[in-house]
Write a protein that holds these residues in place. Structure first.
Motif: not given
Length: 780
Positions: A20-21, A28-32, A499-506
């Motif tokens: 995750p880190g 996810t940092g850049p996407v966020f 990050d948690a939501a995006l991973v789940g979304h993918l």
């Protein structure tokens, strides 16, 4: 070397996504950061609207793998003995007291006797708890009462519906102070107060969040003392029961320029209770909504001073009006208009079906002509589906849900299908339908159908902006979480949540893509189905699961490719909403079939309703794909969703024939299809009632069939009818009947049956007429 490179890339991908880190740092940092830039900030009113209500079965349909056992486990809505008694007695008596022709042509309202009955018997307090003097009915009972009244008179239905829907009573119950509840709720329950809720401003229309009506916090005199209050200026229209209300619920935008209440100047939309006789309140005159004649009109006020205690919930609820309205609207919208529209559809189905059997052309009942049969098929199938959606959604409210998306679905689709049912009825009735009078049971309904289309959110707006626009955010398991993470003021916490939501979304999107392809290639034959379901409905569960997966994936791709631009592409949004809606309606139809004990005689209605819904959902998929702005993506999506072509065609004509036959013959299926509507209680009442006389004529037609068959055979053989054929048809058939009885072809009893059938038929097909100057307005 190739395998080493392949393995290395795989290790890097697993490391990035598995840690995750590292994932937050690299991906996810850049996407966020980009997401936060492109995501428009939501206003408080937009946030309130999105978060209002609850997500129910529509969320399962958005999941890509609906849990059908969950749907079938929801308890079927039922009436308590007290509710059933009220429906059978008080509600039936109000129907008897109400004559739609007199209401629309003479009183332009309910009669005084009917209004007094409404007040005395507690119709205005159905949702109010018993300890306040109300009836404390369930949402389902409320729906049943409104439906029954709608089969008799729109004035009765609307006058009862509005106080029990979005209005002062519901707002008080959920948000009022104890003092407000204890004073107003008993008065509302007993009919001592008639409520109305004033929301719509001429310059805001459907954009109710932008109402220009304003209140200014200030000091003023109230009951001889200087207090902090509000000076409110407003202009409202389309306010149902406004012209006769004694208690006005008022929505306005509250400002505090002198900071008398705190640091915030723009407090927000606020709801207050204002007695209609308060100085400065101008109730105004009446609107005339397409001969529906329920009380409706404008009201206004200018610089009307009122104390802060009049705010619903007290001063602490100032500025919370929009959230209050959004949360209440979901329940009201789920009950009111679906109930009135279903009631009108049942009236159309029962009366028009009977008329089509009684009325003959070319010696054949018009209901047996294939062209008429086609219209009757749509009427029957649509009404079965509408009633299923009405009952399931009202039942959800009784389970504690406030289904904002589902309520929008049933509001739009049930009112639209009611419009089609009524249009089909008018086509069948022909001249009988277009000439108004006491004997016309459909003309006023035809005039009034656009009202349901318009109110509680115009249907164009509901379809193109709300169903998918709100549904995609509320029903999707990850989108709202991503949006909330982006607006989190704590950047680190926001990134972790995103990050948690995006991973789940993918994972969600990839899973639905694979599921959609698999189900498409296998014809969905391996999709799971609920245990103990009716075997004849198995394929519908499987195909709905396939469509759910395809819809979820299509929605994700559309939101990814189009982003915020999807909101502006209202036609695409509307078609996506149609897919979700039609899956919901098909689900409700399946549930109704199970809840009613899998009535084999009703199966043709189920088959036609679901087949039609799935065919239309398929067309909506194609509408999105054909108009998707990125053609390469559209090509790819088509291969995912329809890898082997379209699974549905239009419902078969043979199936339609079976559906239409249910409407023109007395049967338990016809009774279940129109259950809950008002019918005259006895023959004396029925003979002078437009619907009642059709019921009598249908019974007489069926009873006379064997004797009429003998008469027709005698005519073909030339044994009767060799008289003056220049006489009109009615006289000629009476002469034939007389000859057949005189010559012994028919017994006296058989001739009497046919004569009775002729008498009632003539009364049914008769069209009202008036003096040339229409001086006789109500009776003929």
């Amino acid at each position: 070397m190739f395998w080493l490179l392949f393995i290395s890339i795989g290790v890097i991908v697993i490391a990035v996504f598995g840690l995750p880190g590292l994932r937050r740092l690299v991906i996810t940092g850049p996407v966020f950061a980009l997401y936060k830039k492109i995501l428009p900030m939501m206003s408080q009113t937009e946030s309130d609207a999105l978060e209002a209500g609850t997500v129910w079965w529509e969320g399962e349909l958005f999941s890509g793998k609906p849990q059908w056992e969950k749907l079938l486990a929801y308890p079927a809505p039922k009436l308590t003995p007290a509710e059933q008694s009220f429906l059978d007695n008080e509600c039936a008596e109000l129907c008897r007291l109400t004559n739609d022709w007199e209401a629309t042509q003479v009183h332009h309202d309910l009669s005084r006797a009917a209004w007094q009955f409404v007040k005395d018997k507690g119709f205005l307090g159905m949702i109010i708890p018993r300890h306040y003097g109300g009836l404390e009915f369930s949402a389902y009972a409320h729906s049943q009462v409104v439906q029954k009244l709608s089969t008799r008179s729109s004035a009765a239905a609307v006058s009862v519906m509005v106080p029990n829907s979005l209005g002062p009573a519901e707002l008080l119950l959920r948000y009022g102070t104890e003092e407000q509840k204890n004073y107003y709720l008993p008065r509302l329950a007993k009919g001592l107060e008639i409520p109305a809720f004033a929301l719509t401003n001429p310059h805001a229309g459907s954009d109710a969040a932008a109402i220009p009506d304003t209140g200014i916090v200030c000091r003023g005199e109230w009951q001889g003392q200087q207090v902090i209050g509000m000076r409110v200026t407003w202009e409202k229209r389309y306010i149902t029961l406004g012209p006769v209300c004694t208690l006005l619920g008022l929505a306005f935008h509250l400002h505090d320029p002198d900071h008398l209440l705190g640091e915030v100047e723009d407090i927000g939309i606020t709801c207050a209770l204002v007695p209609s006789n308060h100085p400065g309140v101008n109730i105004g005159r009446r609107h005339w909504p397409l001969n529906a004649v329920f009380q409706n009109g404008p009201n206004s006020g200018e610089d009307v001073f009122m104390p802060l205690d009049w705010i619903i919930g007290g001063p602490q609820r100032a500025g919370q009006g929009w959230r209050m309205l959004m949360e209440c609207l979901a329940a009201g919208r789920a009950i009111s208009l679906p109930s009135t529209s279903t009631g009108i559809a049942k009236l159309a189905v029962r009366a028009t079906g009977g008329y089509a059997r009684v009325r003959s052309q070319f010696n054949l009942a018009i209901g047996k002509f294939e062209g008429v049969e086609e219209a009757l098929t749509r009427m029957g199938g649509n009404t079965y589906l509408m009633d299923a959606a009405r009952m399931m959604t009202a039942g959800a409210v009784d389970l504690g849900e406030h289904p904002s998306v589902a309520s929008a679905i049933v509001k739009y689709h049930v009112t639209e299908r009611a419009r089609q049912v009524v249009n089909d009825a008018m086509d069948i009735l022909g001249g009988k339908g277009i000439c108004l009078g006491p004997g016309n049971f459909m003309g006023r309904a035809y005039q009034q159908i656009p009202i349901a289309i318009t109110v509680e959110g115009a249907n164009i707006l509901t379809r193109s902006l709300i169903i998918f626009g709100q549904g995609a955010i509320r029903c999707h398991p990850y989108v709202l979480r991503e949006m909330q993470a982006a607006q989190n003021e704590d950047a680190r916490a926001g990134l972790r949540a995103f990050d948690a939501a995006l991973v789940g979304h993918l994972g969600f999107a990839i899973g639905n893509a694979l599921r959609a392809v698999w189900l498409g290639l296998t014809g969905s034959h391996f999709a799971s189905v609920p245990k103990n379901m009716a075997p004849e409905t198995k394929r519908y569960y499987q195909q709905l699961t396939r469509f759910s997966a395809a819809f979820a994936f299509l929605s994700d791709v559309a939101m990814l490719v189009l982003g915020g631009g999807l909101k502006r592409r209202e036609k695409l949004s509307a078609r996506l909403g149609d897919i979700l809606s039609l899956m919901y309606l098909a689900s409700a139809t399946l549930k109704r079939y199970e809840d009613e004990g899998r009535q084999a005689a009703d199966a043709q209605l189920v088959h036609w309703a679901i087949w039609d819904a799935m065919f239309k959902a398929q067309n909506a998929f194609e509408g999105v794909l054909a108009n998707f702005p990125n053609k390469a993506v559209a090509w790819f999506l088509a291969r995912i969703i329809f890898p082997l072509g379209r699974p549905y065609v239009v419902p078969a004509d043979a199936l339609g024939h079976d559906v239409a036959k249910c409407l023109i013959e007395p049967s338990v299926t016809r009774d279940r299809l129109t259950a809950g509507m008002y019918l005259p209680q006895n023959e004396a009442e029925a003979i002078n009632d437009a619907v009642g006389v059709i019921e009598l004529a249908l019974e007489a037609t069926r009873a006379a069939e064997p004797a009429e068959a003998k008469l027709r055979a005698a005519e073909k053989a030339g044994k009767v009818g060799a008289g003056d054929t220049a006489n009109n048809a009615a006289n000629n058939e009476r002469e034939c009947l007389h000859q057949a009885q005189q010559t012994g072809i028919l017994t006296l009893e058989e001739a009497a049956l046919i004569a009775h059938r002729y008498d009632l038929r003539d009364k049914v097909i008769r069209v009202d007429d008036f003096p040339s100057d229409f001086s006789v307005a109500a009776h003929d």
